[in-house]
Design a protein around this motif. Sequence first.
Motif, PDB file in Angstrom:
ATOM      1  N   GLN A   1       0.840  -1.192   0.000  1.00 54.03           N
ATOM      2  CA  GLN A   1       0.000   0.000   0.000  1.00 54.03           C
ATOM      3  C   GLN A   1       0.876   1.243   0.000  1.00 54.03           C
ATOM      4  OE1 GLN A   1      -3.227   0.476  -0.085  1.00 54.03           O
ATOM      5  NE2 GLN A   1      -4.195  -1.474   0.424  1.00 54.03           N
ATOM      6  N   VAL A   2       0.506   2.199  -0.828  1.00 53.85           N
ATOM      7  CA  VAL A   2       1.213   3.473  -0.904  1.00 53.85           C
ATOM      8  C   VAL A   2       0.220   4.590  -0.618  1.00 53.85           C
ATOM      9  CG1 VAL A   2       2.453   5.060  -2.402  1.00 53.85           C
ATOM     10  CG2 VAL A   2       2.906   2.602  -2.555  1.00 53.85           C
ATOM     11  N   GLN A   3       0.639   5.539   0.178  1.00 54.23           N
ATOM     12  CA  GLN A   3      -0.187   6.712   0.455  1.00 54.23           C
ATOM     13  C   GLN A   3       0.603   7.972   0.192  1.00 54.23           C
ATOM     14  OE1 GLN A   3      -1.713   6.311   4.545  1.00 54.23           O
ATOM     15  NE2 GLN A   3      -3.747   6.327   3.664  1.00 54.23           N
ATOM     16  N   LEU A   4      -0.071   8.947  -0.412  1.00 54.85           N
ATOM     17  CA  LEU A   4       0.485  10.288  -0.567  1.00 54.85           C
ATOM     18  C   LEU A   4      -0.436  11.232   0.196  1.00 54.85           C
ATOM     19  CD1 LEU A   4       1.882   8.803  -2.984  1.00 54.85           C
ATOM     20  CD2 LEU A   4       1.851  10.997  -4.158  1.00 54.85           C
ATOM     21  N   VAL A   5       0.122  11.945   1.140  1.00 53.26           N
ATOM     22  CA  VAL A   5      -0.679  12.824   1.985  1.00 53.26           C
ATOM     23  C   VAL A   5      -0.179  14.254   1.848  1.00 53.26           C
ATOM     24  CG1 VAL A   5      -1.455  13.339   4.322  1.00 53.26           C
ATOM     25  CG2 VAL A   5      -1.135  10.950   3.615  1.00 53.26           C
ATOM     26  N   GLU A   6      -1.072  15.119   1.349  1.00 54.67           N
ATOM     27  CA  GLU A   6      -0.734  16.529   1.179  1.00 54.67           C
ATOM     28  C   GLU A   6      -1.125  17.316   2.421  1.00 54.67           C
ATOM     29  OE1 GLU A   6      -2.369  15.574  -3.153  1.00 54.67           O
ATOM     30  OE2 GLU A   6      -3.119  15.271  -1.119  1.00 54.67           O
ATOM     31  N   SER A   7      -0.463  18.432   2.627  1.00 55.62           N
ATOM     32  CA  SER A   7      -0.805  19.355   3.703  1.00 55.62           C
ATOM     33  C   SER A   7      -0.339  20.750   3.319  1.00 55.62           C
ATOM     34  CB  SER A   7      -0.160  18.931   5.023  1.00 55.62           C
ATOM     35  OG  SER A   7       1.243  18.909   4.909  1.00 55.62           O
ATOM     36  N   GLY A   8      -0.874  21.755   4.013  1.00 56.28           N
ATOM     37  CA  GLY A   8      -0.408  23.117   3.810  1.00 56.28           C
ATOM     38  C   GLY A   8      -1.347  24.026   3.050  1.00 56.28           C
ATOM     39  N   GLY A   9      -2.444  23.488   2.566  1.00 54.67           N
ATOM     40  CA  GLY A   9      -3.380  24.338   1.851  1.00 54.67           C
ATOM     41  C   GLY A   9      -4.118  25.271   2.799  1.00 54.67           C
ATOM     42  N   GLY A  10      -4.905  26.185   2.226  1.00 57.39           N
ATOM     43  CA  GLY A  10      -5.664  27.101   3.059  1.00 57.39           C
ATOM     44  C   GLY A  10      -6.125  28.317   2.296  1.00 57.39           C
ATOM     45  N   LEU A  11      -6.553  29.315   3.055  1.00 54.29           N
ATOM     46  CA  LEU A  11      -7.039  30.568   2.491  1.00 54.29           C
ATOM     47  C   LEU A  11      -5.985  31.644   2.705  1.00 54.29           C
ATOM     48  CD1 LEU A  11      -9.333  32.396   1.379  1.00 54.29           C
ATOM     49  CD2 LEU A  11     -10.117  32.633   3.753  1.00 54.29           C
ATOM     50  N   VAL A  12      -5.674  32.380   1.646  1.00 51.84           N
ATOM     51  CA  VAL A  12      -4.661  33.428   1.725  1.00 51.84           C
ATOM     52  C   VAL A  12      -5.090  34.586   0.836  1.00 51.84           C
ATOM     53  CG1 VAL A  12      -3.275  32.464  -0.152  1.00 51.84           C
ATOM     54  CG2 VAL A  12      -2.171  33.860   1.624  1.00 51.84           C
ATOM     55  N   GLN A  13      -4.663  35.774   1.180  1.00 52.14           N
ATOM     56  CA  GLN A  13      -4.957  36.938   0.357  1.00 52.14           C
ATOM     57  C   GLN A  13      -4.019  36.999  -0.841  1.00 52.14           C
ATOM     58  OE1 GLN A  13      -4.845  40.406   2.940  1.00 52.14           O
ATOM     59  NE2 GLN A  13      -7.070  40.294   3.210  1.00 52.14           N
ATOM     60  N   ALA A  14      -4.469  37.653  -1.878  1.00 42.95           N
ATOM     61  CA  ALA A  14      -3.625  37.835  -3.057  1.00 42.95           C
ATOM     62  C   ALA A  14      -2.314  38.500  -2.650  1.00 42.95           C
ATOM     63  CB  ALA A  14      -4.349  38.682  -4.096  1.00 42.95           C
ATOM     64  N   GLY A  15      -1.232  37.983  -3.227  1.00 41.02           N
ATOM     65  CA  GLY A  15       0.092  38.459  -2.878  1.00 41.02           C
ATOM     66  C   GLY A  15       0.754  37.681  -1.757  1.00 41.02           C
ATOM     67  N   GLY A  16      -0.003  36.838  -1.100  1.00 41.21           N
ATOM     68  CA  GLY A  16       0.520  36.053   0.012  1.00 41.21           C
ATOM     69  C   GLY A  16       1.228  34.791  -0.446  1.00 41.21           C
ATOM     70  N   SER A  17       1.619  33.990   0.542  1.00 40.08           N
ATOM     71  CA  SER A  17       2.392  32.778   0.271  1.00 40.08           C
ATOM     72  C   SER A  17       1.808  31.592   1.022  1.00 40.08           C
ATOM     73  CB  SER A  17       3.853  32.954   0.709  1.00 40.08           C
ATOM     74  OG  SER A  17       4.473  33.999  -0.002  1.00 40.08           O
ATOM     75  N   LEU A  18       2.022  30.415   0.456  1.00 35.29           N
ATOM     76  CA  LEU A  18       1.698  29.151   1.104  1.00 35.29           C
ATOM     77  C   LEU A  18       2.768  28.139   0.725  1.00 35.29           C
ATOM     78  CD1 LEU A  18      -2.152  28.662   0.527  1.00 35.29           C
ATOM     79  CD2 LEU A  18      -1.029  29.031   2.727  1.00 35.29           C
ATOM     80  N   ARG A  19       2.964  27.158   1.591  1.00 36.90           N
ATOM     81  CA  ARG A  19       3.886  26.064   1.291  1.00 36.90           C
ATOM     82  C   ARG A  19       3.146  24.748   1.450  1.00 36.90           C
ATOM     83  NH1 ARG A  19       8.743  23.258   4.424  1.00 36.90           N
ATOM     84  NH2 ARG A  19      10.214  22.863   2.707  1.00 36.90           N
ATOM     85  N   LEU A  20       3.081  24.007   0.351  1.00 40.84           N
ATOM     86  CA  LEU A  20       2.452  22.692   0.366  1.00 40.84           C
ATOM     87  C   LEU A  20       3.507  21.612   0.565  1.00 40.84           C
ATOM     88  CD1 LEU A  20      -0.001  23.016  -2.676  1.00 40.84           C
ATOM     89  CD2 LEU A  20      -0.347  23.711  -0.296  1.00 40.84           C
ATOM     90  N   SER A  21       3.096  20.559   1.252  1.00 44.25           N
ATOM     91  CA  SER A  21       3.957  19.393   1.434  1.00 44.25           C
ATOM     92  C   SER A  21       3.187  18.147   1.030  1.00 44.25           C
ATOM     93  CB  SER A  21       4.392  19.254   2.896  1.00 44.25           C
ATOM     94  OG  SER A  21       5.111  20.369   3.334  1.00 44.25           O
ATOM     95  N   CYS A  22       3.917  17.158   0.559  1.00 45.44           N
ATOM     96  CA  CYS A  22       3.305  15.871   0.211  1.00 45.44           C
ATOM     97  C   CYS A  22       4.292  14.770   0.570  1.00 45.44           C
ATOM     98  CB  CYS A  22       2.961  15.819  -1.263  1.00 45.44           C
ATOM     99  SG  CYS A  22       2.410  14.196  -1.826  1.00 45.44           S
ATOM    100  N   ALA A  23       3.883  13.916   1.491  1.00 47.06           N
ATOM    101  CA  ALA A  23       4.738  12.821   1.934  1.00 47.06           C
ATOM    102  C   ALA A  23       4.201  11.496   1.425  1.00 47.06           C
ATOM    103  CB  ALA A  23       4.816  12.806   3.455  1.00 47.06           C
ATOM    104  N   ALA A  24       5.065  10.729   0.798  1.00 49.70           N
ATOM    105  CA  ALA A  24       4.713   9.388   0.328  1.00 49.70           C
ATOM    106  C   ALA A  24       5.157   8.368   1.369  1.00 49.70           C
ATOM    107  CB  ALA A  24       5.377   9.109  -1.008  1.00 49.70           C
ATOM    108  N   SER A  25       4.283   7.414   1.651  1.00 53.79           N
ATOM    109  CA  SER A  25       4.608   6.387   2.638  1.00 53.79           C
ATOM    110  C   SER A  25       4.071   5.039   2.187  1.00 53.79           C
ATOM    111  CB  SER A  25       4.015   6.758   4.004  1.00 53.79           C
ATOM    112  OG  SER A  25       2.611   6.809   3.932  1.00 53.79           O
ATOM    113  N   GLY A  26       4.557   3.995   2.853  1.00 52.18           N
ATOM    114  CA  GLY A  26       4.127   2.649   2.511  1.00 52.18           C
ATOM    115  C   GLY A  26       5.264   1.864   1.890  1.00 52.18           C
ATOM    116  N   THR A  27       4.888   0.892   1.071  1.00 49.46           N
ATOM    117  CA  THR A  27       5.888   0.041   0.428  1.00 49.46           C
ATOM    118  C   THR A  27       6.422   0.746  -0.815  1.00 49.46           C
ATOM    119  OG1 THR A  27       4.684  -1.921   1.184  1.00 49.46           O
ATOM    120  CG2 THR A  27       6.352  -2.232  -0.544  1.00 49.46           C
TER     121      THR A  27
END
Length: 121
Positions: A1-27
Motif C-alpha cells: 500500500q502506498v499513500q500520498l498525503v498533502e498538507s499546507g493548503g488554506g485561504l490566503v490573500q492575493a500576494g501572500g504565500s503558502l507552502r504545500l507538502s506531500c509525503a509518500a509512505s508505505g511500500t
Amino acid sequence: QVQLVESGGGLVQAGGSLRLSCAASGTIFSINVMGWYRQAPGKQRELVATITRGASTNYADSVKGRFTISRDNAKNTVYLQMNSLKPEDTAVYYCKADLRTTRWEGYNDYWGQGTQVTVSS
C-alpha cells in the motif's frame, strides 16, 4: 500500500504565500518524478510543477518565477513554495509520485487526495 498525503493548503490573500507538502509512505522501492497538479472548478487538472530524483524541475508558464518545487528524497517528500499568489491560483492541488514498490515492478503513478488552496482578491 502506498499513500500520498498533502498538507499546507488554506485561504490566503492575493500576494501572500503558502507552502504545500506531500509525503509518500508505505511500500516504496524508489520514486522517480514527483509533481504538483491543480484543478479549478469546471476546469481540467493541469500540471503545476515537477521534479526528478536528480532535482531537475519543470514549471507551468503561469507559475514560473512565483512557485518553487523541491523534494527531500530521504523523506519521500515533495514541497511547493507558492509566492505572490493570485486569485487564479485557486484550485485543489494534488501531488503525484511516479514510483515502484519493488525492484521487479515498473513505475506507476500514485496520487494524493488533494488540498484546497483559495486566494482571495
